[in-house]
Design an enzyme around this catalytic site. Sequence first.
Site, mmCIF file in Angstrom:
data_model
loop_
_atom_site.group_PDB
_atom_site.id
_atom_site.type_symbol
_atom_site.label_atom_id
_atom_site.label_comp_id
_atom_site.label_asym_id
_atom_site.label_seq_id
_atom_site.Cartn_x
_atom_site.Cartn_y
_atom_site.Cartn_z
ATOM 1 C CG HIS A 93 52.296 50.561 46.021
ATOM 2 N ND1 HIS A 93 51.328 51.384 46.695
ATOM 3 C CD2 HIS A 93 51.763 49.471 45.385
ATOM 4 C CE1 HIS A 93 50.157 50.565 46.438
ATOM 5 N NE2 HIS A 93 50.265 49.673 45.901
ATOM 6 C CG ASP A 158 45.662 46.043 37.625
ATOM 7 O OD1 ASP A 158 45.300 46.151 36.353
ATOM 8 O OD2 ASP A 158 45.864 44.893 37.921
ATOM 9 C CD GLU A 269 43.900 43.194 35.316
ATOM 10 O OE1 GLU A 269 43.564 42.909 36.224
ATOM 11 O OE2 GLU A 269 45.236 43.906 35.089
#
Length: 537
Positions: A93, A158, A269
Amino acid sequence: MELALFSTRVVVILLLLALHSPCKFIQSPVDFGPLNFLQNVNTASVDFGRILFNSPSAILRPQSPKDISLLLSSLSATSSYSKATVAARGAGHSIHGQAQAHDGIVVEMDSLPANIEIYRKGDEEGGLSYADVSGGTLWIELLKESLKEGLAPRSWTDYLYLSVGGTLSNAGISGQTFKYGPQISNVLQLEVVTGTGVRVTCSPSANSELFYSVLGGLGQFGIITRARILLQDAPQKVKWVRAFYDDFEIFIEDQELLVSRPEIVDYVEGFVVPNEGSLLSSYVAFPANLDFTLQFQGRRRQVYYCLEFAIHDYEQTESAADQVAEVTKRLRHMPALIHSVEVSYFDFLNRVRMEETNLRGRGLWDVPHPWLNMFVPKRGIARFLDMLMETISSEDFEGPLLMYPILRDKWDSNTSAVLPDADASPATDNVLYTVGVLRSANPATCPAECLREILRQNRHIVRTATAVAGGGSPPIGAKQYLPFYSAQGQWQEHFGRKWQRFSARKSQFDPFSILAPGLGIFPRKLSSQRAVSFLSE
């Protein structure tokens, strides 16, 4: 046993030398146990960013940490004439090829047995609950197993389909960071294979220099093969709230109000909403019917802001609903533009998976992702936002634009992670902002030239935000998170006062600069002496 190990070592060295000699002795794919030469190299040359593509010469799919130890000790032993490098790849990723190894060897960590072991509070580790997991384990796998015991890690990212070793090599941040610190602040112990092939168990009290080096160390000092992650009781449900603002100062003041109440609030957030498309895409995972309209047109294009927070529901005496009401009555959002839902704890943590499914269905997941992540001190966040909105096209922006506060005192300065330099003012020093400019580049609407322009904009943002001099105004003082630079001088500026320690740790744990070549921090070194390495049995 020793003879067999020695013979295996010799064969591996010969194969490695063949790969990196002027003559290619291997002309076709060959399997040598877990070491797969010239096979599946395409998978190891692609990452989530889809910006850089560096093909390795070989892929190692280890069945145990010993396989990794053997590989690195063999390379160290032949360091006087082998230029091979090694990169550990978790979930792939990364954005800029950080887990790639051009003509080197990629270690695919997902092949290690997961072996997730959950320990409840007891005499171990001072009465703490924890999980022992492989470095290649995905956080979603750990969540599923720990929830069976009513437990869960405290700090998250997340997106949960990332490897434990991968996020610990960076920091691991999300909306819980203000309360519990990053994931690297919630680790009790590690097993690491250093650049010389030494397998070491380390913690804050044993081999602590290595322990703190690899946490946030960008893979430069060792490969994390096992981690002991701190756990806590998991809630049953989550009260999830979003509120909208049209005033930036009020937006950040309310965010900072929430992070000052960790005894009540569990997650904070926020994100900038530059256009209607951004608004709609941000609500894919929010399970509520939102019937309202924001006006994005005007003489100066209107930008909105969304504050997001959550409170865990443990079904205790004081209900989470009462706590939500207590918090929201102090917020100063736009009238009527506040929405709340109740979801399971698992669904809340796994919320980005729904967005991924939506994007995959539209063919928009496997596209270039020129993401940029920054840490910005409170003193510079307003100027950073102005500069950001002047640089990007708010009308055409595609993807989330995250912005939320974290607290400096939740980070351990002994780790290798880099934050902005401390402020002279104690009143503002503890608050930092995470900014994630998470753009996607759909080739149908953003061809190669468009992608190059986005990358140029990102470089401009980094240069401006990290510049020591502010051009007549105080510098913003930001630092790049998940950093990527093209020259060692830029890396030295990035680490600043931490560079000398970072460089010394590299010399100690990876003296031949074998590990993590994709970042380009340290050039590969050749040695005239045989490296001393030890294999744990």
